[in-house]
Scaffold this active site. Structure first.
Site, PDB file in Angstrom:
ATOM      1  N   ASP A 178       3.281  -6.390  10.011  1.00 49.34           N
ATOM      2  CA  ASP A 178       3.193  -5.765   8.689  1.00 49.34           C
ATOM      3  C   ASP A 178       2.312  -6.597   7.773  1.00 49.34           C
ATOM      4  OD1 ASP A 178       3.537  -4.354   6.328  1.00 49.34           O
ATOM      5  OD2 ASP A 178       5.465  -5.288   5.891  1.00 49.34           O
TER       6      ASP A 178
ATOM      7  N   ASP B 221      -0.441   1.402   7.634  1.00 51.64           N
ATOM      8  CA  ASP B 221       0.396   0.239   7.340  1.00 51.64           C
ATOM      9  C   ASP B 221       1.409  -0.010   8.460  1.00 51.64           C
ATOM     10  OD1 ASP B 221       1.825  -1.780   6.109  1.00 51.64           O
ATOM     11  OD2 ASP B 221       2.582  -0.544   4.475  1.00 51.64           O
TER      12      ASP B 221
ATOM     13  N   GLU C   4      -0.641  -4.799  -1.914  1.00 49.90           N
ATOM     14  CA  GLU C   4       0.335  -3.734  -1.669  1.00 49.90           C
ATOM     15  C   GLU C   4       1.751  -4.253  -1.732  1.00 49.90           C
ATOM     16  OE1 GLU C   4       3.039  -1.237   0.899  1.00 49.90           O
ATOM     17  OE2 GLU C   4       2.506  -3.355   1.006  1.00 49.90           O
ATOM     18  N   GLU C   5       1.965  -5.448  -1.209  1.00 49.96           N
ATOM     19  CA  GLU C   5       3.328  -5.979  -1.130  1.00 49.96           C
ATOM     20  C   GLU C   5       3.950  -6.207  -2.498  1.00 49.96           C
ATOM     21  OE1 GLU C   5       4.943  -5.865   1.401  1.00 49.96           O
ATOM     22  OE2 GLU C   5       3.799  -6.343   3.191  1.00 49.96           O
TER      23      GLU C   5
ATOM     24  N   HIS D  48       8.632  -9.222   7.033  1.00 50.10           N
ATOM     25  CA  HIS D  48       8.515 -10.063   5.836  1.00 50.10           C
ATOM     26  C   HIS D  48       9.081 -11.468   6.020  1.00 50.10           C
ATOM     27  CE1 HIS D  48       7.890  -6.666   2.624  1.00 50.10           C
ATOM     28  NE2 HIS D  48       7.048  -6.573   3.645  1.00 50.10           N
TER      29      HIS D  48
ATOM     30  N   HIS E 213      -3.235  -1.852   3.825  1.00 50.29           N
ATOM     31  CA  HIS E 213      -3.369  -3.081   3.039  1.00 50.29           C
ATOM     32  C   HIS E 213      -3.539  -4.273   3.966  1.00 50.29           C
ATOM     33  CE1 HIS E 213       0.808  -4.925   3.316  1.00 50.29           C
ATOM     34  NE2 HIS E 213       1.124  -3.700   3.667  1.00 50.29           N
TER      35      HIS E 213
END
Length: 687
Positions: free
Chosen positions: A345, A411, A382-383, A495, A335
């Protein structure tokens, strides 16, 4: 399964193997740290969550790179239910009135931390509400943690629960808190789990500082993808008939407000708690005794306002058509949407795949096009719940089942020197062999040899990829073997706003070597799957894997006091071992003889590419009918791990003899189906 250091190319005739070795050497020459860094910089310079203009710019960049490399590129769009605005606030009310920070500090050493588009942390699909209440600490917020609170007699009704990240997917923390009666939830990053307990905090070291805060989705529906279209793809209105959608109130998204905190804010709550001491194992690393309850004098407010509506997302799908078998696909993907900059990420993997696309495109322009088609997919959203990949799988399900050989996920896969991998059994041998052809980044020998040494055994501890990334639709819905290779190191800034190029270059991969290494492993594996005369899928890994899963289920039955008899499945595995041995002997003998027939090869490969799909169960898993593979599915209790043999596991967990017998019979039928296909393939080679 052949050892990785057996350097034969499985599935290739002698001449084809020589050509393949030359092609592989040529491919590796295209891969460079400089090109990887260039792509990574381009796609992670701005925060680009799904649905943002910045994310559209990333998609446009990837489309241009792949078109210029000679790939046919499509950008299928979907209209899906996404958060469009969210405000999240937390504060102490008593004994002091104090707002709690939910955003990373601006650091002089990190210019990205001052980016004007950065926002305070929020969690997707949180409920909206304004709650003030007493506090209960729930450790990691796992099912067993809430059960222990219940056994201790702790009343959660109307309370604000605070739990630390780790142990399970954040959405399950919200699910279990809501089930237990909590009115709101705060999730924080404890320094015991990637903070100063591990090393120096950022920017002095790689670890979490007191303002690092983890964003993320809370979706825990019994299906992944768009929340409003569980039964089909959410194709955009301009591409066809709009799907039938559920009303938002029909979907079991969290109802309570949920907010994320850094530990610098969480400590303001935890240090003021006055109740009983926590159970053993619940103490974190903040400098005070952790307590279960806060007491009447400690009141915390959580206020979340979140709006969701339909928004458009777009995947970027590039295809390099094969010369001989264009309708058979090797699919690679990662993604590209990110919570902030997403350098680690997901975009370390995205950048590696862009570089691989350029290398494969250059080979195709030089007349070295693969036998089968290679597809590289960059997934959107995706997240928020693997939305882009799941909608694409749902839209193309029949074609994927007919044509896809394997899916390789990338990923967050290039963040440091240490190699590791997970894979469905048929891809373990091929993955190990590819990694054995790539030099290690953290020592002498090959990447695979270093992983093997670190595992301390004769074979690494293989696992099947779990939940939480874009392989799920391919494996659990379509029955396609999946794998993920990675070159990594800890990414505690996951994140957060600090997952950016400054952190990456200083602490993850200063030499930008992991991207080329990942592209090498995935590229070699993809080319071998694409070019082999006979698909090099490792059917021999299934018996050992199945035996290990049955051993676990036997132990689980004993622990539950349940008398489950798995002997029929073990007998089927014995037959599978015999079928595999006979098949491998026939395959190797046929290739040695060298008189290859395209008609025979096509028929054999049709059967080999259908092996994994023998484990599909069309009515789906108990309580989760979207998931169709009875071989593996995401763990329904934590979201990240894998449940091998999930239908049988569900029956045993429920101590249900009839269901255990029924699911075992299905498993036996699936194993027998694999045996039959291997026997047919063997017989085809004998004529």
């Amino acid at each position: 399964m052949l050892p990785a250091n057996d350097q034969r190319l499985i599935g290739f005739s002698s001449q084809a193997a020589q050509d393949q070795r030359s092609l592989e050497a040529d491919l590796l020459g295209y891969l460079s740290p400089q090109r990887f860094r260039q792509h990574l910089q381009a796609i992670s310079s701005d925060p680009h969550p799904a649905g943002s203009e910045a994310n559209e710019r990333v998609a446009a960049y990837m489309e241009r790179v792949m078109r210029e490399a000679g790939w046919a590129v499509e950008m299928p769009t979907y209209d899906v239910y996404l958060p469009v605005a969210s405000s999240s606030h937390a504060a102490l009310i008593t004994p002091v009135r104090r707002p709690l920070n939910q955003q990373e500090d601006i650091l002089s050493d990190d210019p990205y931390s001052a980016h004007p588009d950065l926002e305070p942390a929020w969690l997707a699909y949180s409920g909206s509400g304004d709650i003030t209440g007493q506090v209960v600490y729930a450790n990691y917020g796992r099912l067993e943690d809430f059960r222990q609170l219940h056994q201790m007699g702790v009343d959660l009704a109307g309370r604000v629960v605070i739990a630390r990240y780790g142990g399970n997917f954040r959405g399950y923390k919200a699910h279990y808190a809501q089930e237990a009666g909590a009115a709101a939830l705060l999730i924080y990053s404890d320094p015991a789990d990637g903070g100063y307990a591990s090393g120096l905090p950022y920017p002095e070291g790689r670890w979490l500082n007191d303002s690092s805060v983890q964003r993320g989705s809370l979706q825990t529906l019994p299906y992944p993808g768009d929340p409003l279209t569980p039964d089909g793809p959410a194709v955009s209105a301009d591409r066809g008939t709009p799907p039938v959608r559920l009303a938002p109130e029909q979907v079991a998204l969290p109802a309570i407000p949920v907010a994320a905190l850094p530990y610098g804010s969480a400590v303001e709550i935890l240090k003021r708690m006055s109740g009983e001491a926590v159970p053993k194992g619940w103490q974190g690393s903040l400098p005070h005794a952790y307590r279960v309850t806060g007491g009447e004098d400690l009141m915390v407010r959580v206020r979340v306002e979140q709006t969701c509506r339909m928004r458009r997302i777009a995947n970027v799908i590039g295809t390099l058509a094969g010369e001989a078998e264009p309708d058979r696909w090797i699919v690679l993907g990662c993604h590209y949407d990110a919570w902030t900059f997403g350098t680690a990420d997901p975009n370390s993997g995205t950048a590696a795949l862009l570089m691989l696309a350029e290398a494969l495109g250059a080979q195709a322009r030089a007349g070295k096009r693969p036998r089968r088609s290679i597809v590289i997919a960059h997934w959107d959203a995706e997240e928020l719940g693997m939305i882009g990949s799941v909608e694409w799988v749902e839209e193309h399900l029949a074609g994927i089942k007919r044509s896809a050989v394997a899916y390789l996920n990338a990923d967050m896969a290039a963040t440091g020197p240490a190699f590791g991998a997970s894979a469905s059994p048929p891809l373990r041998g091929p993955m190990a062999a590819a990694a054995d052809s790539v030099p290690a980044l953290d020592g002498e020998g090959s990447a695979y040899a270093r992983w093997l040494a670190a595992s301390g055994g004769d074979a690494p501890n293989w696992s099947i990829p779990g939940g939480g990334s874009d392989h799920v639709g391919f494996l659990a819905r379509a029955g396609i073997p999946v794998a993920q290779a990675s070159f990594g190191s800890p990414v505690p800034v996951y994140h957060s706003a600090y997952d950016n190029m400054t952190w990456y270059e200083r602490f993850a991969d200063p030499d930008f070597a992991s991207g080329p290494a990942l592209a090498a492993v995935d590229g070699l594996l993809a080319l071998r799957l694409a070019n082999a005369d006979i698909l090099p899928l490792d059917a021999g890994a299934w018996p050992t894997d199945l035996e290990a899963h049955l051993d676990y289920l036997d132990a689980r039955s004993a622990a539950l006091g349940f008398a489950g008899d798995l002997l029929p499945a073990r007998e089927a595995i014995r037959r599978l071992r015999e079928a595999v041995t006979a098949w491998e002997e026939a395959r190797d003998g046929y290739l040695e003889r060298g008189a290859l027939s395209e008609v025979v090869l096509t028929a054999v490969n049709d059967r080999l590419s259908a092996l994994e799909r023998q484990f599909l169960c069309e009515e789906g898993l108990p309580d989760r009918p979207w998931y169709r593979s009875q071989y593996a599915a995401p763990d329904p209790l934590d979201g990240y791990a894998t449940w091998p043999l999930p239908g049988l596991r569900h029956a045993i967990e429920g101590c249900d003899s009839e269901a255990t017998e029924r699911w075992q019979a299905r498993l036996v039928a699936s194993i027998n189906g694999v045996c039959a296909l291997l026997d047919e393939a063997r017989d085809l080679l004998a004529h």
